[in-house]
Design a protein around this motif. Sequence first.
Motif, PDB file in Angstrom:
ATOM      1  N   SER A 136       0.858  -1.186   0.000  1.00  0.00           N
ATOM      2  CA  SER A 136       0.000   0.000   0.000  1.00  0.00           C
ATOM      3  C   SER A 136       0.890   1.230   0.000  1.00  0.00           C
ATOM      4  CB  SER A 136      -0.917  -0.003   1.238  1.00  0.00           C
ATOM      5  OG  SER A 136      -1.721   1.158   1.271  1.00  0.00           O
ATOM      6  N   HIS A 137       1.018   1.848  -1.171  1.00  0.00           N
ATOM      7  CA  HIS A 137       1.927   2.984  -1.310  1.00  0.00           C
ATOM      8  C   HIS A 137       1.441   3.861  -2.448  1.00  0.00           C
ATOM      9  CE1 HIS A 137       5.651   5.238  -2.081  1.00  0.00           C
ATOM     10  NE2 HIS A 137       5.952   4.960  -0.828  1.00  0.00           N
ATOM     11  N   PRO A 138       1.487   5.186  -2.286  1.00  0.00           N
ATOM     12  CA  PRO A 138       0.955   6.071  -3.336  1.00  0.00           C
ATOM     13  C   PRO A 138       1.727   6.029  -4.640  1.00  0.00           C
ATOM     14  CG  PRO A 138       2.045   7.336  -1.593  1.00  0.00           C
ATOM     15  CD  PRO A 138       1.908   5.940  -1.095  1.00  0.00           C
ATOM     16  N   ARG A 139       2.953   5.498  -4.640  1.00  0.00           N
ATOM     17  CA  ARG A 139       3.747   5.445  -5.868  1.00  0.00           C
ATOM     18  C   ARG A 139       3.795   4.036  -6.467  1.00  0.00           C
ATOM     19  NH1 ARG A 139       2.566  10.038  -5.982  1.00  0.00           N
ATOM     20  NH2 ARG A 139       3.772  11.680  -4.959  1.00  0.00           N
ATOM     21  N   ILE A 140       2.962   3.134  -5.952  1.00  0.00           N
ATOM     22  CA  ILE A 140       2.869   1.773  -6.478  1.00  0.00           C
ATOM     23  C   ILE A 140       1.422   1.521  -6.869  1.00  0.00           C
ATOM     24  CG2 ILE A 140       3.105  -0.686  -5.952  1.00  0.00           C
ATOM     25  CD1 ILE A 140       5.322   0.045  -3.998  1.00  0.00           C
ATOM     26  N   VAL A 141       1.203   1.017  -8.083  1.00  0.00           N
ATOM     27  CA  VAL A 141      -0.161   0.791  -8.547  1.00  0.00           C
ATOM     28  C   VAL A 141      -0.890  -0.162  -7.599  1.00  0.00           C
ATOM     29  CG1 VAL A 141       0.447  -1.159 -10.037  1.00  0.00           C
ATOM     30  CG2 VAL A 141      -1.552   0.243 -10.573  1.00  0.00           C
ATOM     31  N   THR A 142      -2.158   0.137  -7.350  1.00  0.00           N
ATOM     32  CA  THR A 142      -2.971  -0.695  -6.456  1.00  0.00           C
ATOM     33  C   THR A 142      -3.667  -1.789  -7.254  1.00  0.00           C
ATOM     34  OG1 THR A 142      -3.376   1.199  -4.996  1.00  0.00           O
ATOM     35  CG2 THR A 142      -4.867  -0.689  -4.792  1.00  0.00           C
ATOM     36  N   VAL A 143      -3.456  -3.032  -6.864  1.00  0.00           N
ATOM     37  CA  VAL A 143      -4.142  -4.168  -7.487  1.00  0.00           C
ATOM     38  C   VAL A 143      -5.251  -4.627  -6.555  1.00  0.00           C
ATOM     39  CG1 VAL A 143      -3.911  -6.548  -8.294  1.00  0.00           C
ATOM     40  CG2 VAL A 143      -2.127  -4.879  -8.796  1.00  0.00           C
ATOM     41  N   HIS A 144      -6.470  -4.683  -7.101  1.00  0.00           N
ATOM     42  CA  HIS A 144      -7.636  -4.981  -6.269  1.00  0.00           C
ATOM     43  C   HIS A 144      -8.062  -6.445  -6.322  1.00  0.00           C
ATOM     44  CE1 HIS A 144      -8.331  -0.710  -5.535  1.00  0.00           C
ATOM     45  NE2 HIS A 144      -8.183  -0.498  -6.826  1.00  0.00           N
ATOM     46  N   ASP A 145      -7.875  -7.106  -7.473  1.00  0.00           N
ATOM     47  CA  ASP A 145      -8.426  -8.452  -7.595  1.00  0.00           C
ATOM     48  C   ASP A 145      -7.697  -9.209  -8.701  1.00  0.00           C
ATOM     49  OD1 ASP A 145     -10.058 -10.595  -7.061  1.00  0.00           O
ATOM     50  OD2 ASP A 145     -11.792  -9.835  -8.155  1.00  0.00           O
ATOM     51  N   PHE A 146      -7.760 -10.528  -8.597  1.00  0.00           N
ATOM     52  CA  PHE A 146      -7.200 -11.427  -9.601  1.00  0.00           C
ATOM     53  C   PHE A 146      -8.135 -12.603  -9.752  1.00  0.00           C
ATOM     54  CE2 PHE A 146      -4.951 -15.507 -10.077  1.00  0.00           C
ATOM     55  CZ  PHE A 146      -4.477 -15.349 -11.381  1.00  0.00           C
ATOM     56  N   GLY A 147      -8.316 -13.054 -10.978  1.00  0.00           N
ATOM     57  CA  GLY A 147      -9.188 -14.212 -11.174  1.00  0.00           C
ATOM     58  C   GLY A 147      -8.999 -14.803 -12.556  1.00  0.00           C
ATOM     59  N   SER A 148      -9.760 -15.849 -12.839  1.00  0.00           N
ATOM     60  CA  SER A 148      -9.712 -16.493 -14.143  1.00  0.00           C
ATOM     61  C   SER A 148     -11.110 -16.967 -14.507  1.00  0.00           C
ATOM     62  CB  SER A 148      -8.733 -17.671 -14.143  1.00  0.00           C
ATOM     63  OG  SER A 148      -9.126 -18.635 -13.180  1.00  0.00           O
ATOM     64  N   ALA A 149     -11.340 -17.150 -15.796  1.00  0.00           N
ATOM     65  CA  ALA A 149     -12.665 -17.558 -16.254  1.00  0.00           C
ATOM     66  C   ALA A 149     -12.527 -18.223 -17.617  1.00  0.00           C
ATOM     67  CB  ALA A 149     -13.596 -16.350 -16.342  1.00  0.00           C
ATOM     68  N   MET A 150     -13.557 -18.968 -17.989  1.00  0.00           N
ATOM     69  CA  MET A 150     -13.636 -19.562 -19.324  1.00  0.00           C
ATOM     70  C   MET A 150     -14.689 -18.788 -20.110  1.00  0.00           C
ATOM     71  SD  MET A 150     -11.478 -22.117 -19.506  1.00  0.00           S
ATOM     72  CE  MET A 150     -12.108 -23.034 -20.926  1.00  0.00           C
ATOM     73  N   HIS A 151     -14.379 -18.462 -21.361  1.00  0.00           N
ATOM     74  CA  HIS A 151     -15.335 -17.790 -22.231  1.00  0.00           C
ATOM     75  C   HIS A 151     -15.203 -18.358 -23.628  1.00  0.00           C
ATOM     76  CE1 HIS A 151     -17.959 -14.700 -23.771  1.00  0.00           C
ATOM     77  NE2 HIS A 151     -17.032 -14.310 -24.649  1.00  0.00           N
ATOM     78  N   LEU A 152     -16.283 -18.900 -24.131  1.00  0.00           N
ATOM     79  CA  LEU A 152     -16.303 -19.534 -25.448  1.00  0.00           C
ATOM     80  C   LEU A 152     -15.202 -20.585 -25.572  1.00  0.00           C
ATOM     81  CD1 LEU A 152     -16.980 -16.401 -27.702  1.00  0.00           C
ATOM     82  CD2 LEU A 152     -18.627 -18.063 -26.802  1.00  0.00           C
TER      83      LEU A 152
END
Length: 353
Positions: free
Chosen positions: A32-48
């Motif tokens: 958690s730092h103002p000069r580091i991009v914030t990553v909120h979530d990670f996931g995977s899915a199947m589509h077609l």
Amino acid sequence: MAVKVLTGDGSADHDRQVARFAREAAVAGGLSHPRIVTVHDFGSAMHLGRPYAYLVMQLLPGRSLSAVLEAGQLPFATALYTASCVGDALGAAHEAGLTHRDIKPSNIIVTSSNGQATVVDFGITKGSDARHDITTTGVVIGTPAYMAPEVLADGVFDHRSDLYSLGCVLFEMATGRRPFTGTSWQLVNQHLREQPAPLQALRPDAPVELERLVAQLLAKVPAQRPDSADEVYDVIEGINDHYFSDTPPPSRGADVTSDVELSGSEAANGGVISLRMTASQSCPACATSGDETRVLACATCRGEGRLRKRRTLKVRIPAGIRNGQKIRLREKGAPGKDGGAPGDLYVTVHVTG
């Protein structure tokens, strides 16, 4: 929000890329730092019938530094501010036991015209926990134009290798060209054996302190580089204040030290703890008078001549912290004067049991 999507066909290479996505989510999500991009979530899915992996992260306004540099060199004040932002981000990552391993202009997003920047792409970050290391032994990971000699020669990488990469970026911002150019094999030889042109040879108006800093960052031997990203940050701030500040800099607050005791389990697993701090200052009602009788009779400080102020801070303890290791909390120390920034708080960890 920004969403980074990885498509694939289920191959082994796709699996490695998904592992890198997961690594980026785990690493950046824990910083958690103002000069580091914030990553909120990670996931995977199947589509077609096709697998997709995705990262949900902070949407950053602005452009990559690589796009900005297409117009050539930057004003010194802008280059220094961008470099200080990167140094600030690396300081936080290094304190958490992480090295970025791919500092380059395309992984730096410039978010304002004065050079404010945020570091992105922690997908190949190296940490102290081998379970999260997805790189392959003997395979060099990174971008050759910005890689430190020890990485190219032996695959050895630590926080000082990040500082070398920052030196390459700072050189390019100041001069409009990389310190070394050529094909991949030529770059390897140049990083290992050749010295870049002195900064003032390419830009005569460069401050001598900036030329000295760049030379130190680009030292072939890691031990000859600055000790830490925080040290680099302080040097850059000093150069900017001395040469490019419009007004004399306000007075910065003093740094403060403190100690905290953790159990072995707390040190191993990390987490957020509460740290109670007590600070004191001269009583404004009586201490400046020089009258001892007035001090003793003062109802504000009750005869002490000083006022005590207690506060509670939330401190994030990284997993695997060692006994005696220090954590730096930027601007959590003594308050500055005349609008100056607060000092920093250095917390020394003592592991008991």
